[in-house]
Write a protein that holds these residues in place. Structure first.
Motif, PDB file in Angstrom:
ATOM      1  N   ILE A 190      -8.640  57.783 -43.889  1.00 48.05           N
ATOM      2  CA  ILE A 190      -7.412  58.553 -44.230  1.00 48.05           C
ATOM      3  C   ILE A 190      -7.053  59.724 -43.478  1.00 48.05           C
ATOM      4  O   ILE A 190      -6.188  59.894 -42.896  1.00 48.05           O
ATOM      5  CB  ILE A 190      -7.661  58.976 -45.802  1.00 48.05           C
ATOM      6  N   MET A 191      -8.399  60.525 -43.209  1.00 47.42           N
ATOM      7  CA  MET A 191      -8.201  61.656 -42.123  1.00 47.42           C
ATOM      8  C   MET A 191      -8.298  61.778 -40.776  1.00 47.42           C
ATOM      9  O   MET A 191      -7.941  62.558 -40.241  1.00 47.42           O
ATOM     10  CB  MET A 191      -9.274  62.831 -42.886  1.00 47.42           C
ATOM     11  N   GLY A 192      -8.872  60.462 -40.569  1.00 43.82           N
ATOM     12  CA  GLY A 192      -8.914  60.084 -38.882  1.00 43.82           C
ATOM     13  C   GLY A 192     -10.346  61.098 -38.478  1.00 43.82           C
ATOM     14  O   GLY A 192     -10.299  61.519 -37.557  1.00 43.82           O
ATOM     15  N   ASP A 193     -11.382  61.312 -39.455  1.00 44.76           N
ATOM     16  CA  ASP A 193     -12.420  62.076 -39.068  1.00 44.76           C
ATOM     17  C   ASP A 193     -13.527  61.365 -38.205  1.00 44.76           C
ATOM     18  O   ASP A 193     -13.921  60.385 -38.854  1.00 44.76           O
ATOM     19  CB  ASP A 193     -12.979  62.784 -40.403  1.00 44.76           C
ATOM     20  N   VAL A 194     -13.787  62.004 -36.928  1.00 49.54           N
ATOM     21  CA  VAL A 194     -14.660  61.249 -36.351  1.00 49.54           C
ATOM     22  C   VAL A 194     -15.966  61.699 -36.193  1.00 49.54           C
ATOM     23  O   VAL A 194     -16.698  61.447 -35.362  1.00 49.54           O
ATOM     24  CB  VAL A 194     -14.275  61.136 -34.685  1.00 49.54           C
ATOM     25  N   THR A 195     -16.469  62.794 -37.364  1.00 47.80           N
ATOM     26  CA  THR A 195     -17.753  63.371 -37.274  1.00 47.80           C
ATOM     27  C   THR A 195     -18.967  62.554 -37.213  1.00 47.80           C
ATOM     28  O   THR A 195     -19.874  62.717 -36.685  1.00 47.80           O
ATOM     29  CB  THR A 195     -17.785  64.293 -38.528  1.00 47.80           C
ATOM     30  N   ARG A 196     -18.597  61.308 -38.141  1.00 44.46           N
ATOM     31  CA  ARG A 196     -19.636  60.243 -38.056  1.00 44.46           C
ATOM     32  C   ARG A 196     -20.000  59.718 -36.788  1.00 44.46           C
ATOM     33  O   ARG A 196     -21.184  59.530 -36.559  1.00 44.46           O
ATOM     34  CB  ARG A 196     -19.497  59.202 -39.207  1.00 44.46           C
ATOM     35  N   LEU A 197     -18.967  59.497 -36.073  1.00 43.26           N
ATOM     36  CA  LEU A 197     -19.312  59.151 -34.894  1.00 43.26           C
ATOM     37  C   LEU A 197     -19.987  59.966 -33.735  1.00 43.26           C
ATOM     38  O   LEU A 197     -20.985  59.679 -33.236  1.00 43.26           O
ATOM     39  CB  LEU A 197     -18.046  58.538 -34.187  1.00 43.26           C
ATOM     40  N   ASP A 233     -21.932  62.501 -34.674  1.00 39.52           N
ATOM     41  CA  ASP A 233     -23.152  62.483 -35.070  1.00 39.52           C
ATOM     42  C   ASP A 233     -24.267  61.379 -34.679  1.00 39.52           C
ATOM     43  O   ASP A 233     -25.203  61.647 -34.327  1.00 39.52           O
ATOM     44  CB  ASP A 233     -23.369  62.844 -36.670  1.00 39.52           C
ATOM     45  N   ALA A 234     -23.578  60.170 -34.828  1.00 43.38           N
ATOM     46  CA  ALA A 234     -24.357  59.146 -34.598  1.00 43.38           C
ATOM     47  C   ALA A 234     -24.728  58.995 -33.030  1.00 43.38           C
ATOM     48  O   ALA A 234     -25.724  58.626 -32.687  1.00 43.38           O
ATOM     49  CB  ALA A 234     -23.601  57.769 -34.818  1.00 43.38           C
ATOM     50  N   LEU A 235     -23.610  59.510 -32.230  1.00 42.66           N
ATOM     51  CA  LEU A 235     -24.100  59.391 -30.848  1.00 42.66           C
ATOM     52  C   LEU A 235     -25.133  60.400 -30.432  1.00 42.66           C
ATOM     53  O   LEU A 235     -26.255  60.098 -29.542  1.00 42.66           O
ATOM     54  CB  LEU A 235     -22.858  59.757 -29.831  1.00 42.66           C
ATOM     55  N   THR A 236     -25.163  61.625 -31.009  1.00 42.44           N
ATOM     56  CA  THR A 236     -26.141  62.652 -30.872  1.00 42.44           C
ATOM     57  C   THR A 236     -27.674  62.171 -31.316  1.00 42.44           C
ATOM     58  O   THR A 236     -28.449  62.175 -30.750  1.00 42.44           O
ATOM     59  CB  THR A 236     -25.700  63.991 -31.392  1.00 42.44           C
ATOM     60  N   GLU A 237     -27.482  61.272 -32.510  1.00 40.16           N
ATOM     61  CA  GLU A 237     -28.854  61.004 -33.198  1.00 40.16           C
ATOM     62  C   GLU A 237     -29.414  59.898 -32.325  1.00 40.16           C
ATOM     63  O   GLU A 237     -30.609  59.705 -31.922  1.00 40.16           O
ATOM     64  CB  GLU A 237     -28.530  60.581 -34.562  1.00 40.16           C
ATOM     65  N   ILE A 238     -28.494  58.862 -32.135  1.00 33.68           N
ATOM     66  CA  ILE A 238     -28.961  57.873 -31.002  1.00 33.68           C
ATOM     67  C   ILE A 238     -29.452  58.340 -29.669  1.00 33.68           C
ATOM     68  O   ILE A 238     -30.639  57.746 -29.345  1.00 33.68           O
ATOM     69  CB  ILE A 238     -28.060  56.795 -30.840  1.00 33.68           C
ATOM     70  N   ASP A 239     -28.934  58.957 -28.857  1.00 33.99           N
ATOM     71  CA  ASP A 239     -29.096  59.707 -27.871  1.00 33.99           C
ATOM     72  C   ASP A 239     -30.735  60.325 -27.783  1.00 33.99           C
ATOM     73  O   ASP A 239     -31.512  60.197 -26.843  1.00 33.99           O
ATOM     74  CB  ASP A 239     -28.183  60.460 -27.504  1.00 33.99           C
ATOM     75  N   MET A 247     -17.722  63.794 -25.903  1.00 38.62           N
ATOM     76  CA  MET A 247     -19.092  63.897 -26.013  1.00 38.62           C
ATOM     77  C   MET A 247     -20.134  63.521 -24.917  1.00 38.62           C
ATOM     78  O   MET A 247     -21.251  63.670 -25.071  1.00 38.62           O
ATOM     79  CB  MET A 247     -19.380  62.545 -27.318  1.00 38.62           C
ATOM     80  N   GLN A 248     -19.595  63.027 -23.919  1.00 41.58           N
ATOM     81  CA  GLN A 248     -20.410  62.932 -22.846  1.00 41.58           C
ATOM     82  C   GLN A 248     -21.146  64.130 -22.374  1.00 41.58           C
ATOM     83  O   GLN A 248     -22.252  64.089 -21.566  1.00 41.58           O
ATOM     84  CB  GLN A 248     -19.613  62.429 -21.490  1.00 41.58           C
ATOM     85  N   ASN A 249     -20.655  65.233 -22.666  1.00 42.51           N
ATOM     86  CA  ASN A 249     -21.173  66.601 -22.150  1.00 42.51           C
ATOM     87  C   ASN A 249     -22.256  66.817 -23.217  1.00 42.51           C
ATOM     88  O   ASN A 249     -23.194  67.670 -22.809  1.00 42.51           O
ATOM     89  CB  ASN A 249     -20.425  67.614 -22.364  1.00 42.51           C
ATOM     90  N   GLU A 250     -22.312  66.011 -24.424  1.00 39.22           N
ATOM     91  CA  GLU A 250     -23.387  66.319 -25.509  1.00 39.22           C
ATOM     92  C   GLU A 250     -24.526  65.514 -25.272  1.00 39.22           C
ATOM     93  O   GLU A 250     -25.604  65.737 -26.055  1.00 39.22           O
ATOM     94  CB  GLU A 250     -22.722  66.384 -26.839  1.00 39.22           C
ATOM     95  N   VAL A 251     -24.752  64.349 -24.607  1.00 42.45           N
ATOM     96  CA  VAL A 251     -25.669  63.373 -24.694  1.00 42.45           C
ATOM     97  C   VAL A 251     -25.746  62.976 -23.282  1.00 42.45           C
ATOM     98  O   VAL A 251     -25.336  63.461 -22.306  1.00 42.45           O
ATOM     99  CB  VAL A 251     -25.235  62.238 -25.356  1.00 42.45           C
ATOM    100  N   ASN A 252     -27.193  62.608 -23.238  1.00 42.37           N
ATOM    101  CA  ASN A 252     -27.861  62.126 -21.799  1.00 42.37           C
ATOM    102  C   ASN A 252     -27.275  60.577 -21.459  1.00 42.37           C
ATOM    103  O   ASN A 252     -26.901  60.475 -20.181  1.00 42.37           O
ATOM    104  CB  ASN A 252     -29.123  62.258 -21.565  1.00 42.37           C
ATOM    105  N   ALA A 253     -27.057  59.882 -22.395  1.00 38.21           N
ATOM    106  CA  ALA A 253     -26.797  58.564 -22.078  1.00 38.21           C
ATOM    107  C   ALA A 253     -25.366  58.509 -21.527  1.00 38.21           C
ATOM    108  O   ALA A 253     -24.543  59.398 -21.901  1.00 38.21           O
ATOM    109  CB  ALA A 253     -26.872  57.657 -23.601  1.00 38.21           C
TER     110      ALA A 253
END
Length: 407
Positions: free
Chosen positions: A66-73, A75-81, A111-117
């Protein structure tokens, strides 16, 4: 999606994911609810594609939608990386995130600036078409983001368009490897579509020639020819004469003569199979039907024509919208009801198809499984190809069984 009694044709999203899952050192992250990802897993397993530790889902709540919140995405990128340290993360849009218009590319950009992958967005949410559209798009993305060239590798080749969705593909790859080694002394450099890694994709530009098995990979072959000067041959070896023609075309492209041993082997097999043409005349136009992916369909049709069998029914389970100069006799059923009716009315045919289509055939027909979906068995053997010399041997046994039933 139309109502289906059996199984629907996989979407572009499914084709994209099963291709990406075969890349080692990479992770596929789907931005969507768990249910859509879970539905995919059983199909991937049937294809022999393991989603273990390289397929993840963010989950999405109603509030996220409903809100278009991408926080889960994020967080998932950071955690997987941090926990898996992949070289590449493919961020795949689900049907839900596509409907609400989530900017997957935009998220990957910041998010590319936040992860190594390396982050690569894949915006195939299941609405662009069937799985062939997904294959074409993914092959293009891999060419754009990963394929490169370092040092040329002499006497090497790539296979473009090998897909887990092709029945007996592991066996076919084994057969192609054997043919290229025996015919020219060439070894495989890499594969686009399965059995690959990030590093092998990055070095695809080092090969001398590309062997294109599917029409969806043709644009990549054409771009690689422009960028790196790598010639390509489109098509696959079906039938003894078809195999020789395929090898001769490769020989011309690489300027290496075809080995005398292979030429003699093919000549002997053509001579020993001449009685199949005699059977065709004896039984007055034997009847055959084929339903398979476009390139498999064309290959099997070529094989049958070598032994004087003209298929009465040629059908594809997918759209032909991206196939240039497709044969107008090939049918794409408008709905499942038409497919059911077509196969239920076959009598005394040699039928090549998937297990659902074969299930519809009555007992007067001789049936051969050549495509997905599978229902009653799995793929274990890796030495039973449909392509090449051994593949033709294998298929001719079914043709022989068909004629014996007509006696």
């Amino acid at each position: 999606m139309a109502l289906c009694r059996y199984l629907p044709t996989p979407s572009d999203r499914m084709g994209a994911i099963w291709s990406l899952l075969s890349i080692k050192d990479a992770v596929v992250l789907e931005y969507g609810p768990a249910g859509t990802t879970h539905y995919s897993v059983s199909l991937f397993s049937a294809m022999g594609v393991s989603p273990d530790q390289n397929l993840f889902c963010t989950h999405m709540s109603e509030d996220d939608v409903i809100m278009g919140d991408v926080t889960r995405l994020e967080d998932a990128l950071t955690e997987i990386d941090e926990n898996y340290t992949p070289k590449v993360i493919f961020v795949v849009a689900s049907s839900v995130s596509s409907v609400i218009g989530t900017d997957i590319k935009g998220v990957c950009r910041y998010m590319q600036n936040e992860v190594n992958a390396k982050l690569i967005p894949v915006e195939t949410g299941g609405f662009k078409g069937d799985y062939t559209v997904g294959l074409r798009e993914v092959y293009g993305l891999l060419e754009q983001h990963l394929i490169g060239k370092t040092e040329p590798i002499a006497r090497s080749y790539n296979i473009l368009g090998a897909s887990p969705s092709a029945y007996r593909i592991q066996s076919d790859l084994w057969e192609l490897q054997s043919l290229m080694q025996q015919s020219f002394g060439y070894t495989r450099n890499g594969i686009l579509g399965m059995e690959s890694s990030v590093s092998s994709l990055e070095s695809l530009g080092n090969a001398e020639i590309n062997l294109v098995l599917r029409a969806e990979a043709l644009p990549v072959a054409q771009k690689m020819q422009e960028k790196y000067g790598i010639p390509y041959v489109y098509g696959a070896p079906y039938g003894y004469q078809g195999t020789e023609n395929w090898l001769k075309e490769i020989s011309e492209k690489i300027n290496v003569p075809l080995s005398e041993e292979i030429k003699a082997d093919l000549l002997e097999r053509r001579d020993t199979s001449i009685h199949f043409k005699m059977y065709a005349r004896m039984y007055h136009s034997p009847k055959a039907a084929i339903m398979a992916d476009y390139d498999t369909l064309c290959g099997l049709t070529q094989l049958l024509r070598e032994i004087c069998i003209e298929p009465a029914l040629c059908a594809c389970p997918h759209s032909l919208q991206n196939i240039e100069s497709a044969d107008s006799s090939i049918i794409v059923f408008e709905n499942e009801r038409m497919q059911i009716d077509a196969f239920k009315t076959l009598n005394q045919h040699l039928v090549f198809a998937d297990e659902i289509s074969l299930h519809l055939c009555n007992d007067t027909n001789t049936t051969v499984c050549v495509s997905f979906p599978l229902v009653h068995h799995g793929q274990i053997a890796r030495h039973l190809p449909l392509m090449g010399i051994r593949g033709t041997d294998h298929i001719l046994e079914s043709v022989d069984a068909y004629y014996r039933r007509l006696n």
